[in-house]
Design a protein around this motif. Structure first.
Motif, mmCIF file in Angstrom:
data_model
loop_
_atom_site.group_PDB
_atom_site.id
_atom_site.type_symbol
_atom_site.label_atom_id
_atom_site.label_comp_id
_atom_site.label_asym_id
_atom_site.label_seq_id
_atom_site.Cartn_x
_atom_site.Cartn_y
_atom_site.Cartn_z
ATOM 1 N N GLU A 176 -26.139 32.284 -32.249
ATOM 2 C CA GLU A 176 -25.762 30.993 -32.820
ATOM 3 C C GLU A 176 -26.997 30.172 -33.168
ATOM 4 O OE1 GLU A 176 -22.733 28.644 -31.128
ATOM 5 O OE2 GLU A 176 -21.363 30.321 -30.810
ATOM 6 N N GLY A 177 -28.049 30.282 -32.354
ATOM 7 C CA GLY A 177 -29.289 29.578 -32.667
ATOM 8 C C GLY A 177 -29.878 30.057 -33.978
ATOM 9 N N TRP A 178 -29.835 31.367 -34.204
ATOM 10 C CA TRP A 178 -30.308 31.944 -35.475
ATOM 11 C C TRP A 178 -29.524 31.386 -36.653
ATOM 12 C CZ3 TRP A 178 -27.884 35.000 -39.171
ATOM 13 C CH2 TRP A 178 -28.701 35.654 -40.078
ATOM 14 N N ARG A 179 -28.205 31.332 -36.513
ATOM 15 C CA ARG A 179 -27.355 30.808 -37.585
ATOM 16 C C ARG A 179 -27.607 29.310 -37.802
ATOM 17 N NH1 ARG A 179 -23.002 34.166 -38.853
ATOM 18 N NH2 ARG A 179 -22.902 36.048 -37.588
ATOM 19 N N LEU A 180 -27.742 28.568 -36.705
ATOM 20 C CA LEU A 180 -27.955 27.128 -36.822
ATOM 21 C C LEU A 180 -29.307 26.798 -37.454
ATOM 22 C CD1 LEU A 180 -26.442 25.787 -33.495
ATOM 23 C CD2 LEU A 180 -25.848 25.004 -35.782
ATOM 24 N N ARG A 181 -30.338 27.567 -37.144
ATOM 25 C CA ARG A 181 -31.643 27.318 -37.754
ATOM 26 C C ARG A 181 -31.572 27.431 -39.269
ATOM 27 N NH1 ARG A 181 -33.648 30.133 -33.284
ATOM 28 N NH2 ARG A 181 -33.732 32.100 -34.445
ATOM 29 N N ARG A 182 -30.892 28.453 -39.745
ATOM 30 C CA ARG A 182 -30.764 28.628 -41.196
ATOM 31 C C ARG A 182 -29.880 27.555 -41.824
ATOM 32 N NH1 ARG A 182 -32.711 32.411 -38.812
ATOM 33 N NH2 ARG A 182 -33.897 34.124 -39.727
ATOM 34 N N ALA A 183 -28.809 27.202 -41.103
ATOM 35 C CA ALA A 183 -27.946 26.127 -41.598
ATOM 36 C C ALA A 183 -28.709 24.798 -41.650
ATOM 37 C CB ALA A 183 -26.707 25.990 -40.710
ATOM 38 N N LEU A 184 -29.553 24.542 -40.635
ATOM 39 C CA LEU A 184 -30.345 23.316 -40.603
ATOM 40 C C LEU A 184 -31.311 23.248 -41.783
ATOM 41 C CD1 LEU A 184 -31.214 22.856 -36.821
ATOM 42 C CD2 LEU A 184 -30.317 21.083 -38.323
ATOM 43 N N LEU A 185 -32.018 24.340 -42.041
ATOM 44 C CA LEU A 185 -32.977 24.349 -43.149
ATOM 45 C C LEU A 185 -32.268 24.133 -44.477
ATOM 46 C CD1 LEU A 185 -35.306 27.303 -42.068
ATOM 47 C CD2 LEU A 185 -35.867 24.867 -42.131
ATOM 48 N N ALA B 199 -20.975 25.709 -48.842
ATOM 49 C CA ALA B 199 -20.223 26.960 -48.722
ATOM 50 C C ALA B 199 -21.053 28.013 -47.985
ATOM 51 C CB ALA B 199 -19.827 27.461 -50.108
ATOM 52 N N VAL B 200 -22.353 28.043 -48.266
ATOM 53 C CA VAL B 200 -23.241 28.986 -47.564
ATOM 54 C C VAL B 200 -23.344 28.620 -46.083
ATOM 55 C CG1 VAL B 200 -25.588 29.906 -47.448
ATOM 56 C CG2 VAL B 200 -24.531 29.456 -49.682
ATOM 57 N N VAL B 201 -23.451 27.314 -45.787
ATOM 58 C CA VAL B 201 -23.513 26.863 -44.394
ATOM 59 C C VAL B 201 -22.234 27.260 -43.653
ATOM 60 C CG1 VAL B 201 -23.586 24.839 -42.889
ATOM 61 C CG2 VAL B 201 -25.097 24.963 -44.870
ATOM 62 N N VAL B 202 -21.089 27.122 -44.305
ATOM 63 C CA VAL B 202 -19.813 27.520 -43.696
ATOM 64 C C VAL B 202 -19.834 29.004 -43.345
ATOM 65 C CG1 VAL B 202 -17.367 27.909 -44.213
ATOM 66 C CG2 VAL B 202 -18.403 25.691 -44.694
ATOM 67 N N VAL B 203 -20.399 29.826 -44.237
ATOM 68 C CA VAL B 203 -20.508 31.262 -43.958
ATOM 69 C C VAL B 203 -21.410 31.505 -42.753
ATOM 70 C CG1 VAL B 203 -21.349 33.472 -44.867
ATOM 71 C CG2 VAL B 203 -20.028 31.940 -46.330
ATOM 72 N N PHE B 204 -22.519 30.753 -42.664
ATOM 73 C CA PHE B 204 -23.430 30.898 -41.526
ATOM 74 C C PHE B 204 -22.738 30.606 -40.198
ATOM 75 C CE2 PHE B 204 -27.455 30.018 -44.191
ATOM 76 C CZ PHE B 204 -27.722 31.377 -44.277
ATOM 77 N N LEU B 205 -21.889 29.574 -40.179
ATOM 78 C CA LEU B 205 -21.350 29.056 -38.913
ATOM 79 C C LEU B 205 -19.909 29.473 -38.637
ATOM 80 C CD1 LEU B 205 -22.744 25.387 -39.092
ATOM 81 C CD2 LEU B 205 -23.807 27.410 -38.076
ATOM 82 N N ARG B 206 -19.346 30.339 -39.450
ATOM 83 C CA ARG B 206 -17.898 30.594 -39.361
ATOM 84 C C ARG B 206 -17.504 31.317 -38.073
ATOM 85 N NH1 ARG B 206 -20.007 34.564 -42.493
ATOM 86 N NH2 ARG B 206 -19.198 36.695 -42.334
ATOM 87 N N HIS B 207 -18.422 32.027 -37.430
ATOM 88 C CA HIS B 207 -18.085 32.744 -36.195
ATOM 89 C C HIS B 207 -18.639 32.031 -34.966
ATOM 90 C CE1 HIS B 207 -16.356 35.941 -38.472
ATOM 91 N NE2 HIS B 207 -17.500 36.315 -39.018
ATOM 92 N N ALA B 208 -18.647 30.707 -35.004
ATOM 93 C CA ALA B 208 -19.216 29.929 -33.902
ATOM 94 C C ALA B 208 -18.378 30.073 -32.642
ATOM 95 C CB ALA B 208 -19.308 28.463 -34.301
ATOM 96 N N HIS B 209 -19.046 30.022 -31.487
ATOM 97 C CA HIS B 209 -18.368 30.087 -30.194
ATOM 98 C C HIS B 209 -18.445 28.756 -29.445
ATOM 99 C CE1 HIS B 209 -17.696 34.444 -30.313
ATOM 100 N NE2 HIS B 209 -18.897 34.541 -30.843
ATOM 101 N N SER B 210 -19.623 28.124 -29.444
ATOM 102 C CA SER B 210 -19.779 26.883 -28.697
ATOM 103 C C SER B 210 -19.071 25.733 -29.407
ATOM 104 C CB SER B 210 -21.265 26.543 -28.528
ATOM 105 O OG SER B 210 -21.835 26.221 -29.785
ATOM 106 N N LEU C 278 -22.691 19.687 -57.312
ATOM 107 C CA LEU C 278 -22.418 21.126 -57.372
ATOM 108 C C LEU C 278 -23.365 21.903 -56.457
ATOM 109 C CD1 LEU C 278 -21.704 21.764 -61.159
ATOM 110 C CD2 LEU C 278 -20.133 22.178 -59.255
ATOM 111 N N VAL C 279 -24.639 21.489 -56.448
ATOM 112 C CA VAL C 279 -25.595 22.124 -55.536
ATOM 113 C C VAL C 279 -25.144 21.936 -54.089
ATOM 114 C CG1 VAL C 279 -27.966 22.052 -54.663
ATOM 115 C CG2 VAL C 279 -27.544 21.915 -57.123
ATOM 116 N N GLY C 280 -24.692 20.712 -53.764
ATOM 117 C CA GLY C 280 -24.190 20.449 -52.420
ATOM 118 C C GLY C 280 -22.967 21.280 -52.091
ATOM 119 N N LEU C 281 -22.068 21.444 -53.054
ATOM 120 C CA LEU C 281 -20.851 22.225 -52.835
ATOM 121 C C LEU C 281 -21.194 23.680 -52.522
ATOM 122 C CD1 LEU C 281 -17.739 22.405 -52.956
ATOM 123 C CD2 LEU C 281 -17.947 22.821 -55.412
ATOM 124 N N VAL C 282 -22.073 24.268 -53.327
ATOM 125 C CA VAL C 282 -22.461 25.664 -53.110
ATOM 126 C C VAL C 282 -23.224 25.812 -51.797
ATOM 127 C CG1 VAL C 282 -23.841 27.578 -54.017
ATOM 128 C CG2 VAL C 282 -22.487 26.174 -55.581
#
Length: 301
Positions: free
Chosen positions: A11-20, A132-143, A125-129
């Motif tokens: 999850e930390g790996w996914r969150l780092r990419r979502a944060l950036l 969507a990528v951030v949602v893919v990063f975080l979709r299998h979150a546990h915490s 549109l940039v924000g929308l796309v």
């Protein structure tokens, strides 16, 4: 424990990419809002900022959950509440932002302001796309905190889509009122998210029981254990969004095996209520009556 730390690392790996990615989107949309003069896009940038702060709080929470305090440290629970401090400061900043955008929106309703729809639509549109990528990063979150960041990203996709539609309508019709009206609508959603964030953070500071944990149900479950006569001085609170803590006094029958009672109590707390950090004091009925423990005035039921 190894599985838990592996989950934290993933999850930390996914969150780092979502944060950036979210940080980049905030910069792009802020520039777009400044260049286009769109309050609606600025409101959507505020939504993105809540996403960024929620992800930051989740990342901080996961990072500190992987470390234990040093022997002799004053921070006996670790630094879990750093996440809460981030939440409170973030909520205070966002409340100020909501007030400023609302003030500007009402002014623009009375005095129309020119908005450039094309850069407004492109930035949205940039924000929308990106969301969507951030949602893919975080979709299998546990915490819990990472799942909250996932839901924030989903809601921001909706607000970005609304800005795209509003920008397109403004482009076609030239109606200046569309931008401030939409900004007020988005500010309503932003304000709701901000107040929820603030309420959850204050709930932890005030040591309220965590959401989803019913104190009466916990008490009844402990009281139903074989050998337990009564439960008092029960406290359930959170030291962070992912860490619930419990302490209680259990009045036990003199013939009960204390080791068995403790084992069953910890098992119930972990499996039924997700409470893995608990401190239980076992007392005889005579001790509870003599000490009138914690002002509960045990009556020997």
């Amino acid at each position: 424990m190894a599985v838990l730390h592996a989950t934290y690392r993933d999850e930390g790996w996914r969150l780092r990419r979502a944060l950036l990615l979210t940080c980049g989107l905030v910069v792009i949309q802020a520039i777009g809002a400044w260049y286009s003069g769109s309050l609606a896009l600025l409101s959507d940038t505020g939504h993105l900022l809540t996403d960024l702060l929620t992800q930051l709080a989740a990342y901080v929470g996961l990072s500190i959950a992987s470390y234990s305090p040093r022997p002799g440290s004053r921070f006996t629970y670790g630094l879990h509440r750093v996440e809460v401090v981030v939440g409170i400061v973030s909520a205070a900043f966002l409340l100020v932002l909501c007030g400023w955008i609302a003030w500007e929106a009402f002014e623009r309703l009375w005095t129309p302001y020119s908005v450039l729809p094309l850069p407004m639509v492109i930035a949205a549109l940039v924000g929308l796309v990106g969301n969507a990528v951030v949602v893919v990063f975080l979709r299998h979150a546990h915490s819990l905190s990472t799942r909250a960041a996932y839901l924030h990203a989903l809601s921001d996709m909706a607000s970005s889509l609304a800005v795209v539609v509003a920008g397109t309508a403004l482009w076609w019709t030239g109606a200046a009122w569309i931008d401030p009206v939409l900004s007020l609508v988005l500010i309503g959603f932003l304000l709701r998210h901000t107040l929820v964030l603030l309420w959850e953070a204050l709930g932890i500071v005030l040591e309220a029981s965590p959401r989803g944990v019913s104190v009466p149900q916990v008490e009844e479950a402990l009281r139903q254990l074989p050998g337990v006569l009564d439960v008092h001085d029960l406290h359930v609170w959170g030291i962070a969004s992912q860490e619930a803590v419990l302490s209680a006094h259990l009045v036990v029958d003199s013939s009960a095996a204390t080791a068995t009672v403790l084992e069953q109590a910890h098992k119930v707390l972990q499996e039924r209520f997700g409470i893995h950090h608990s401190t239980l004091q076992l007392e005889s009925s005579e001790f509870a009556q003599a000490r009138q423990c914690a002002n509960c005035c045990y009556a020997g039921r």
